[in-house]
Design a protein around this motif. Structure first.
Motif, PDB file in Angstrom:
ATOM      1  N   VAL A   1       0.839  -1.208   0.000  1.00 37.82           N
ATOM      2  CA  VAL A   1       0.000   0.000   0.000  1.00 37.82           C
ATOM      3  C   VAL A   1       0.869   1.251   0.000  1.00 37.82           C
ATOM      4  O   VAL A   1       0.626   2.204  -0.753  1.00 37.82           O
ATOM      5  CB  VAL A   1      -0.986  -0.007   1.188  1.00 37.82           C
ATOM      6  N   LYS A   2       1.914   1.276   0.817  1.00 37.21           N
ATOM      7  CA  LYS A   2       2.819   2.428   0.846  1.00 37.21           C
ATOM      8  C   LYS A   2       3.492   2.628  -0.504  1.00 37.21           C
ATOM      9  O   LYS A   2       3.612   3.753  -0.996  1.00 37.21           O
ATOM     10  CB  LYS A   2       3.866   2.254   1.947  1.00 37.21           C
ATOM     11  N   HIS A   3       3.946   1.540  -1.100  1.00 33.62           N
ATOM     12  CA  HIS A   3       4.604   1.604  -2.401  1.00 33.62           C
ATOM     13  C   HIS A   3       3.645   2.116  -3.480  1.00 33.62           C
ATOM     14  O   HIS A   3       4.005   2.980  -4.294  1.00 33.62           O
ATOM     15  CB  HIS A   3       5.146   0.220  -2.772  1.00 33.62           C
ATOM     16  N   LEU A   4       2.419   1.605  -3.476  1.00 30.87           N
ATOM     17  CA  LEU A   4       1.442   2.031  -4.470  1.00 30.87           C
ATOM     18  C   LEU A   4       1.063   3.497  -4.296  1.00 30.87           C
ATOM     19  O   LEU A   4       0.875   4.220  -5.285  1.00 30.87           O
ATOM     20  CB  LEU A   4       0.195   1.145  -4.402  1.00 30.87           C
ATOM     21  N   ALA A   5       0.956   3.960  -3.064  1.00 31.07           N
ATOM     22  CA  ALA A   5       0.649   5.376  -2.818  1.00 31.07           C
ATOM     23  C   ALA A   5       1.768   6.259  -3.362  1.00 31.07           C
ATOM     24  O   ALA A   5       1.501   7.306  -3.975  1.00 31.07           O
ATOM     25  CB  ALA A   5       0.428   5.625  -1.327  1.00 31.07           C
ATOM     26  N   GLN A   6       3.008   5.853  -3.176  1.00 33.52           N
ATOM     27  CA  GLN A   6       4.131   6.616  -3.711  1.00 33.52           C
ATOM     28  C   GLN A   6       4.090   6.622  -5.239  1.00 33.52           C
ATOM     29  O   GLN A   6       4.296   7.664  -5.860  1.00 33.52           O
ATOM     30  CB  GLN A   6       5.470   6.062  -3.215  1.00 33.52           C
ATOM     31  N   ARG A   7       3.804   5.483  -5.833  1.00 34.68           N
ATOM     32  CA  ARG A   7       3.709   5.421  -7.296  1.00 34.68           C
ATOM     33  C   ARG A   7       2.578   6.303  -7.811  1.00 34.68           C
ATOM     34  O   ARG A   7       2.711   6.942  -8.858  1.00 34.68           O
ATOM     35  CB  ARG A   7       3.512   3.980  -7.766  1.00 34.68           C
ATOM     36  N   GLU A   8       1.476   6.333  -7.072  1.00 28.64           N
ATOM     37  CA  GLU A   8       0.349   7.179  -7.475  1.00 28.64           C
ATOM     38  C   GLU A   8       0.734   8.657  -7.422  1.00 28.64           C
ATOM     39  O   GLU A   8       0.396   9.429  -8.325  1.00 28.64           O
ATOM     40  CB  GLU A   8      -0.859   6.920  -6.577  1.00 28.64           C
ATOM     41  N   ARG A   9       1.453   9.069  -6.380  1.00 29.37           N
ATOM     42  CA  ARG A   9       1.917  10.458  -6.290  1.00 29.37           C
ATOM     43  C   ARG A   9       2.841  10.793  -7.455  1.00 29.37           C
ATOM     44  O   ARG A   9       2.728  11.860  -8.067  1.00 29.37           O
ATOM     45  CB  ARG A   9       2.634  10.707  -4.960  1.00 29.37           C
ATOM     46  N   GLU A  10       3.759   9.896  -7.753  1.00 32.62           N
ATOM     47  CA  GLU A  10       4.690  10.119  -8.853  1.00 32.62           C
ATOM     48  C   GLU A  10       3.958  10.186 -10.193  1.00 32.62           C
ATOM     49  O   GLU A  10       4.273  11.039 -11.035  1.00 32.62           O
ATOM     50  CB  GLU A  10       5.751   9.020  -8.875  1.00 32.62           C
ATOM     51  N   ALA A  11       2.966   9.313 -10.377  1.00 31.70           N
ATOM     52  CA  ALA A  11       2.189   9.327 -11.617  1.00 31.70           C
ATOM     53  C   ALA A  11       1.382  10.611 -11.734  1.00 31.70           C
ATOM     54  O   ALA A  11       1.297  11.205 -12.822  1.00 31.70           O
ATOM     55  CB  ALA A  11       1.273   8.106 -11.686  1.00 31.70           C
ATOM     56  N   ALA A  12       0.793  11.067 -10.644  1.00 28.68           N
ATOM     57  CA  ALA A  12       0.026  12.317 -10.667  1.00 28.68           C
ATOM     58  C   ALA A  12       0.931  13.490 -11.004  1.00 28.68           C
ATOM     59  O   ALA A  12       0.564  14.356 -11.814  1.00 28.68           O
ATOM     60  CB  ALA A  12      -0.670  12.533  -9.324  1.00 28.68           C
ATOM     61  N   ALA A  13       2.116  13.538 -10.414  1.00 27.61           N
ATOM     62  CA  ALA A  13       3.059  14.616 -10.708  1.00 27.61           C
ATOM     63  C   ALA A  13       3.481  14.571 -12.176  1.00 27.61           C
ATOM     64  O   ALA A  13       3.575  15.617 -12.841  1.00 27.61           O
ATOM     65  CB  ALA A  13       4.277  14.525  -9.791  1.00 27.61           C
ATOM     66  N   SER A  14       3.706  13.389 -12.687  1.00 36.44           N
ATOM     67  CA  SER A  14       4.085  13.247 -14.091  1.00 36.44           C
ATOM     68  C   SER A  14       2.947  13.694 -15.005  1.00 36.44           C
ATOM     69  O   SER A  14       3.174  14.398 -16.009  1.00 36.44           O
ATOM     70  CB  SER A  14       4.474  11.796 -14.383  1.00 36.44           C
ATOM     71  N   LEU A  15       1.721  13.315 -14.682  1.00 31.77           N
ATOM     72  CA  LEU A  15       0.574  13.743 -15.477  1.00 31.77           C
ATOM     73  C   LEU A  15       0.448  15.266 -15.450  1.00 31.77           C
ATOM     74  O   LEU A  15       0.241  15.899 -16.492  1.00 31.77           O
ATOM     75  CB  LEU A  15      -0.716  13.089 -14.969  1.00 31.77           C
ATOM     76  N   VAL A  16       0.614  15.868 -14.292  1.00 34.00           N
ATOM     77  CA  VAL A  16       0.537  17.322 -14.168  1.00 34.00           C
ATOM     78  C   VAL A  16       1.619  17.977 -15.031  1.00 34.00           C
ATOM     79  O   VAL A  16       1.348  18.956 -15.737  1.00 34.00           O
ATOM     80  CB  VAL A  16       0.642  17.752 -12.685  1.00 34.00           C
ATOM     81  N   ALA A  17       2.828  17.451 -15.000  1.00 36.90           N
ATOM     82  CA  ALA A  17       3.914  18.005 -15.817  1.00 36.90           C
ATOM     83  C   ALA A  17       3.577  17.923 -17.304  1.00 36.90           C
ATOM     84  O   ALA A  17       3.780  18.887 -18.060  1.00 36.90           O
ATOM     85  CB  ALA A  17       5.221  17.268 -15.533  1.00 36.90           C
ATOM     86  N   HIS A  18       3.042  16.795 -17.723  1.00 40.73           N
ATOM     87  CA  HIS A  18       2.696  16.620 -19.129  1.00 40.73           C
ATOM     88  C   HIS A  18       1.513  17.506 -19.520  1.00 40.73           C
ATOM     89  O   HIS A  18       1.487  18.061 -20.620  1.00 40.73           O
ATOM     90  CB  HIS A  18       2.417  15.147 -19.429  1.00 40.73           C
ATOM     91  N   LEU A  19       0.536  17.640 -18.638  1.00 34.02           N
ATOM     92  CA  LEU A  19      -0.587  18.533 -18.923  1.00 34.02           C
ATOM     93  C   LEU A  19      -0.121  19.984 -19.032  1.00 34.02           C
ATOM     94  O   LEU A  19      -0.647  20.735 -19.852  1.00 34.02           O
ATOM     95  CB  LEU A  19      -1.661  18.408 -17.839  1.00 34.02           C
ATOM     96  N   ALA A  20       0.843  20.353 -18.207  1.00 38.78           N
ATOM     97  CA  ALA A  20       1.381  21.717 -18.273  1.00 38.78           C
ATOM     98  C   ALA A  20       1.964  21.982 -19.661  1.00 38.78           C
ATOM     99  O   ALA A  20       1.733  23.049 -20.250  1.00 38.78           O
ATOM    100  CB  ALA A  20       2.433  21.928 -17.183  1.00 38.78           C
ATOM    101  N   GLU A  21       2.706  21.032 -20.189  1.00 39.11           N
ATOM    102  CA  GLU A  21       3.313  21.207 -21.508  1.00 39.11           C
ATOM    103  C   GLU A  21       2.262  21.126 -22.614  1.00 39.11           C
ATOM    104  O   GLU A  21       2.296  21.896 -23.574  1.00 39.11           O
ATOM    105  CB  GLU A  21       4.411  20.168 -21.735  1.00 39.11           C
ATOM    106  N   LEU A  22       1.306  20.216 -22.473  1.00 40.57           N
ATOM    107  CA  LEU A  22       0.215  20.105 -23.436  1.00 40.57           C
ATOM    108  C   LEU A  22      -0.565  21.418 -23.494  1.00 40.57           C
ATOM    109  O   LEU A  22      -0.908  21.907 -24.576  1.00 40.57           O
ATOM    110  CB  LEU A  22      -0.716  18.949 -23.038  1.00 40.57           C
ATOM    111  N   ASP A  23      -0.791  22.018 -22.321  1.00 43.10           N
ATOM    112  CA  ASP A  23      -1.493  23.294 -22.233  1.00 43.10           C
ATOM    113  C   ASP A  23      -0.659  24.403 -22.861  1.00 43.10           C
ATOM    114  O   ASP A  23      -1.179  25.226 -23.625  1.00 43.10           O
ATOM    115  CB  ASP A  23      -1.801  23.603 -20.766  1.00 43.10           C
ATOM    116  N   GLU A  24       0.618  24.429 -22.541  1.00 46.04           N
ATOM    117  CA  GLU A  24       1.513  25.458 -23.090  1.00 46.04           C
ATOM    118  C   GLU A  24       1.517  25.416 -24.617  1.00 46.04           C
ATOM    119  O   GLU A  24       1.472  26.448 -25.280  1.00 46.04           O
ATOM    120  CB  GLU A  24       2.931  25.246 -22.550  1.00 46.04           C
TER     121      GLU A  24
END
Length: 140
Positions: A17-40
């Motif tokens: 559960v701890k590992h999956l929560a960390q992966r989810e945070r990392e995936a969310a941050a990555s999605l946000v980064a990609h959305l930022a560039e897609l938006d730009e």
């Protein structure tokens, strides 16, 4: 899948559960980064969508709430890239970024983000109220 999870020992389950929560945070941050560039780049227009929000809800199948939060975070990250690292390591979450985004400036963003680190929604709301107090409402 649920039956496989039920077979895990208590220690394995907690670790997973701890590992999956960390992966989810990392995936969310990555999605946000990609959305930022897609938006730009406004690439959603070339895909036939009038807004990033429409793209997120119709193409990515995000809920309206999830799309709004991630877009708000993506736009904040474009202004203050330090947010991305904080999202990835879990020191702030999308709710925190959403509450702070409108109040962050070049001068105060590091201090406010530091003060919001690992805080609850209520604590961040109180922080925002201290930073941007609203005028008293006259008695009626």
């Amino acid at each position: 899948m649920l039956s496989a999870v039920a077979q895990l020992s208590d220690q394995e389950l907690v670790a997973r559960v701890k590992h999956l929560a960390q992966r989810e945070r990392e995936a969310a941050a990555s999605l946000v980064a990609h959305l930022a560039e897609l938006d730009e780049r406004r690439l959603y227009l070339g895909e036939g969508y009038s807004s990033l929000f429409t793209y997120c809800t119709q193409v990515l199948r995000l809920s309206e709430h999830a799309a709004y939060g991630r877009i708000e975070a993506a736009r904040a990250v474009r202004r203050f890239p330090v947010i991305l690292e904080m999202l990835g390591d879990g020191s702030v979450n999308l709710t925190t970024v959403g509450l702070l985004a409108a109040h962050l400036t070049r001068e105060n963003h590091r201090e406010l983000l530091s003060m919001a680190r690992h805080k609850s929604k209520r604590q961040v709301e109180e922080l925002v109220a201290r930073v941007r107090p609203q005028p008293l409402v006259p008695a009626s």
